[in-house]
Design a protein around this motif. Structure first.
Motif, PDB file in Angstrom:
ATOM      1  N   LEU A 197       0.810  -1.213   0.000  1.00  0.00           N
ATOM      2  CA  LEU A 197       0.000   0.000   0.000  1.00  0.00           C
ATOM      3  C   LEU A 197       0.846   1.268   0.000  1.00  0.00           C
ATOM      4  O   LEU A 197       0.325   2.357  -0.248  1.00  0.00           O
ATOM      5  CB  LEU A 197      -0.940   0.006   1.212  1.00  0.00           C
ATOM      6  N   SER A 198       2.133   1.149   0.267  1.00  0.00           N
ATOM      7  CA  SER A 198       3.002   2.330   0.309  1.00  0.00           C
ATOM      8  C   SER A 198       3.997   2.375  -0.841  1.00  0.00           C
ATOM      9  O   SER A 198       4.926   3.179  -0.826  1.00  0.00           O
ATOM     10  CB  SER A 198       3.762   2.380   1.643  1.00  0.00           C
ATOM     11  N   THR A 199       3.819   1.508  -1.835  1.00  0.00           N
ATOM     12  CA  THR A 199       4.727   1.519  -2.982  1.00  0.00           C
ATOM     13  C   THR A 199       4.327   2.600  -3.975  1.00  0.00           C
ATOM     14  O   THR A 199       3.184   3.059  -3.997  1.00  0.00           O
ATOM     15  CB  THR A 199       4.726   0.158  -3.690  1.00  0.00           C
ATOM     16  N   SER A 200       5.263   2.979  -4.806  1.00  0.00           N
ATOM     17  CA  SER A 200       5.007   3.987  -5.831  1.00  0.00           C
ATOM     18  C   SER A 200       4.481   3.328  -7.098  1.00  0.00           C
ATOM     19  O   SER A 200       4.742   2.151  -7.369  1.00  0.00           O
ATOM     20  CB  SER A 200       6.304   4.746  -6.139  1.00  0.00           C
TER      21      SER A 200
ATOM     22  N   CYS B  46       8.918   1.252  -6.992  1.00  0.00           N
ATOM     23  CA  CYS B  46       7.733   0.495  -7.421  1.00  0.00           C
ATOM     24  C   CYS B  46       7.799  -0.950  -6.951  1.00  0.00           C
ATOM     25  O   CYS B  46       7.505  -1.887  -7.714  1.00  0.00           O
ATOM     26  CB  CYS B  46       7.595   0.556  -8.937  1.00  0.00           C
ATOM     27  N   GLY B  47       8.204  -1.143  -5.726  1.00  0.00           N
ATOM     28  CA  GLY B  47       8.305  -2.489  -5.185  1.00  0.00           C
ATOM     29  C   GLY B  47       8.557  -2.461  -3.689  1.00  0.00           C
ATOM     30  O   GLY B  47       8.585  -1.393  -3.067  1.00  0.00           O
ATOM     31  N   VAL B  48       8.739  -3.626  -3.131  1.00  0.00           N
ATOM     32  CA  VAL B  48       8.944  -3.785  -1.688  1.00  0.00           C
ATOM     33  C   VAL B  48      10.359  -4.293  -1.444  1.00  0.00           C
ATOM     34  O   VAL B  48      10.783  -5.301  -2.036  1.00  0.00           O
ATOM     35  CB  VAL B  48       7.928  -4.776  -1.090  1.00  0.00           C
ATOM     36  N   GLN B  49      11.079  -3.589  -0.601  1.00  0.00           N
ATOM     37  CA  GLN B  49      12.440  -3.997  -0.267  1.00  0.00           C
ATOM     38  C   GLN B  49      12.423  -5.152   0.734  1.00  0.00           C
ATOM     39  O   GLN B  49      11.699  -5.114   1.733  1.00  0.00           O
ATOM     40  CB  GLN B  49      13.218  -2.836   0.351  1.00  0.00           C
TER      41      GLN B  49
ATOM     42  N   ALA C 290      10.184  -3.288   3.635  1.00  0.00           N
ATOM     43  CA  ALA C 290       9.951  -1.855   3.617  1.00  0.00           C
ATOM     44  C   ALA C 290       9.467  -1.386   2.246  1.00  0.00           C
ATOM     45  O   ALA C 290       9.745  -2.015   1.222  1.00  0.00           O
ATOM     46  CB  ALA C 290      11.222  -1.095   4.000  1.00  0.00           C
ATOM     47  N   SER C 291       8.754  -0.272   2.242  1.00  0.00           N
ATOM     48  CA  SER C 291       8.297   0.336   0.988  1.00  0.00           C
ATOM     49  C   SER C 291       8.064   1.818   1.219  1.00  0.00           C
ATOM     50  O   SER C 291       7.775   2.259   2.345  1.00  0.00           O
ATOM     51  CB  SER C 291       6.996  -0.327   0.505  1.00  0.00           C
ATOM     52  N   THR C 292       8.179   2.592   0.155  1.00  0.00           N
ATOM     53  CA  THR C 292       7.915   4.029   0.228  1.00  0.00           C
ATOM     54  C   THR C 292       7.629   4.558  -1.164  1.00  0.00           C
ATOM     55  O   THR C 292       8.120   4.022  -2.161  1.00  0.00           O
ATOM     56  CB  THR C 292       9.102   4.801   0.842  1.00  0.00           C
ATOM     57  N   ASP C 293       6.830   5.610  -1.233  1.00  0.00           N
ATOM     58  CA  ASP C 293       6.603   6.302  -2.500  1.00  0.00           C
ATOM     59  C   ASP C 293       7.119   7.732  -2.433  1.00  0.00           C
ATOM     60  O   ASP C 293       6.851   8.540  -3.324  1.00  0.00           O
ATOM     61  CB  ASP C 293       5.115   6.280  -2.877  1.00  0.00           C
TER      62      ASP C 293
ATOM     63  N   LEU D  55      -3.591   4.086   5.509  1.00  0.00           N
ATOM     64  CA  LEU D  55      -3.124   3.730   6.847  1.00  0.00           C
ATOM     65  C   LEU D  55      -4.163   2.887   7.566  1.00  0.00           C
ATOM     66  O   LEU D  55      -3.831   1.932   8.278  1.00  0.00           O
ATOM     67  CB  LEU D  55      -2.826   4.989   7.667  1.00  0.00           C
ATOM     68  N   GLY D  56      -5.436   3.236   7.374  1.00  0.00           N
ATOM     69  CA  GLY D  56      -6.505   2.434   7.961  1.00  0.00           C
ATOM     70  C   GLY D  56      -6.524   1.030   7.397  1.00  0.00           C
ATOM     71  O   GLY D  56      -6.762   0.053   8.117  1.00  0.00           O
TER      72      GLY D  56
END
Length: 206
Positions: free
Chosen positions: A14-17, A26-29, A40-43, A138-139
């Motif tokens: 849900l937190s990927t770009s 565009c993926g999950v580390q 981990a993931s972040t956009d 987040l929910g």
């Protein structure tokens, strides 16, 4: 062969770009250091991070599993399934192939950013605004991790990133950047006008 926590992977998705210009987001580390696995993931606007322990022997690695293939690998899983197998093919200098839940994929050839520098310290408690779409996600993450969409705590931090903790998930957290709202706050006088409370009774009847 490793096993990965399914709820952590689902929450991380849900937190990927989705931006192709920042393909490495565009993926999950999946990061391994000894017996510690980090998911981990972040956009660039929000971040999710979780950790788990592994007893499986093997070398350290740092890979990014592509969002599209990862989502396919998790699709159709029974809700009671809490872990899936991950098998890696190690090349000379990097992992060349990953098989998650029997689905083969090639890790993204890129460098995942260092997330340590964006994780805030003790939140200040100063209130701020957040992107409502990110709050909704987040929910969803809280629902995945604790079964309750409201099972989270936002550590407000003013203009700096907020630190989010999840109920019943002590090994996971999220970070959310504040959102600058380009509009004035709604004042009581405007609310009163919208409700029509300031209009004469005759006008209301008409």
């Amino acid at each position: 062969m490793l096993t990965l926590n399914v709820p952590y992977l689902q929450a991380a998705l849900l937190s990927t770009s989705t931006s192709e210009t920042r393909y490495y987001l565009c993926g999950v580390q999946i990061l391994r250091r000894g017996d510690h696995l980090r998911i981990a993931s972040t956009d660039g606007h929000r971040l999710f991070c979780a950790s788990q322990h592994t007893d499986h022997a093997g070398p350290d690695f740092d890979i990014i599993l592509p969002r599209v293939e990862l989502k396919k690998a998790l699709t159709g899983l029974n809700r009671k399934v809490e872990a899936v197998d991950l098998e890696l093919t190690h090349g000379v200098s990097r992992v060349t192939r990953a098989v998650l839940n029997n689905l083969s994929m090639q890790p993204i050839d890129g460098t995942f950013p260092s997330i340590e520098r964006v994780v805030p310290g003790e939140p200040s408690g100063e209130l701020t605004q957040f992107n409502p779409i990110y709050l909704a996600d987040l929910g969803k993450q809280a629902k995945i991790l604790s079964g309750i969409a409201t099972g989270l705590h936002i550590g407000y931090n003013g203009h700096d990133p907020a630190l989010i903790s999840f109920q019943d998930a002590p090994d996971a957290f999220a970070v959310l950047m504040p959102h600058r709202v380009k509009m004035e706050p709604l004042h009581r006088s405007a609310v009163t006008a919208i409700m029509g409370a300031d209009r004469p009774a005759a006008d209301k009847a008409a």
